[in-house]
Design a protein around this motif. Structure first.
Motif, short mmCIF file in Angstrom:
data_model
loop_
_atom_site.label_atom_id
_atom_site.label_comp_id
_atom_site.label_asym_id
_atom_site.label_seq_id
_atom_site.Cartn_x
_atom_site.Cartn_y
_atom_site.Cartn_z
N HIS A 10 0.84 -1.20 0.00
CA HIS A 10 0.00 0.00 0.00
C HIS A 10 0.87 1.25 0.00
N ASP A 11 1.90 1.21 0.84
CA ASP A 11 2.70 2.43 1.04
C ASP A 11 3.71 2.69 -0.08
N TYR A 12 4.21 1.61 -0.74
CA TYR A 12 5.34 1.80 -1.66
C TYR A 12 5.16 1.26 -3.07
N ALA A 13 4.23 0.31 -3.31
CA ALA A 13 4.15 -0.28 -4.65
C ALA A 13 3.63 0.73 -5.65
N THR A 14 4.08 0.58 -6.90
CA THR A 14 3.65 1.53 -7.94
C THR A 14 2.70 0.89 -8.94
N ASN A 15 2.72 -0.42 -9.08
CA ASN A 15 1.71 -1.11 -9.89
C ASN A 15 1.63 -2.57 -9.47
N ILE A 16 0.75 -3.34 -10.12
CA ILE A 16 0.52 -4.71 -9.65
C ILE A 16 1.78 -5.57 -9.78
N GLU A 17 2.65 -5.23 -10.74
CA GLU A 17 3.88 -6.01 -10.93
C GLU A 17 5.00 -5.50 -10.03
#
Ligand code: ATP
Ligand code: MG
Length: 139
Positions: free
Chosen positions: A103-110
């Motif tokens: 939630h805090d750091y991912a930028t896309n599903i991959e």
């Protein structure tokens, strides 16, 4: 006690989140029994994610996982697989709970910053993929 394999993926390493992620797991009751930095080849990434062979995202995710160094860790604790997966959050960061790593750091599903084993069977395979017994600290 249970063991799980955790990876800080190439995006997490490149964006400078190693310390933050390790801080979060150390705050849970998860002990680090082994840690190493590894830059997988495409073939090694394909072997690691072989359960996903044939899926539409297999080529892309294995390109991503071999695009730079990762930090691989063996974690141990009570219910370690679920405890760590809860810290990570859902695969798709848009569905990940507030306060989770994705939630805090991912930028896309991959490019979702972290990996964690999803069962005792996958943990056993994944730990042995990166570490031999001599490299794993005996708790
Ligand atoms: P991981 O195995 O990395 O801990 P996960 O168990 O939450 O993640 P999996 O279904 O095992 O999710 O997918 C493995 C990885 O493949 C995901 O973490 C993500 O990087 C990538 N991935 C999964 N689904 C998709 C998708 N629909 N599109 C693009 N990439 C995907
Ligand atoms: Mg998975």
């Amino acid at each position: 006690m249970e063991r799980t394999l955790a990876i800080i993926k190439p995006d997490g390493v490149a964006r400078g989140f190693i310390g933050e992620i390790i801080r979060r797991l150390e705050k849970e009751d998860l002990s680090i029994l082994a840690v190493k930095m590894i830059w997988m080849t495409k073939e090694q990434a394909k072997g690691f994610y072989r359960v996903h062979a044939g899926k539409p995202f297999y080529e892309s995710v294995t390109d991503f996982m071999s695009s730079g160094p990762c930090v691989a860790m063996v974690l141990e604790g009570k219910d370690a697989i679920n405890v760590y997966r809860k810290l990570m959050g859902a695969t798709n960061h848009k569905e990940a709970a507030k306060g989770t790593i994705r939630h805090d750091y991912a930028t896309n599903i991959e490019k979702n910053v972290v990996h964690g084993s999803d069962s005792p069977q996958s943990a056993a395979f994944e730990i042995a993929y990166f570490f031999n017994e001599l490299e794993i600290f005996k708790s």
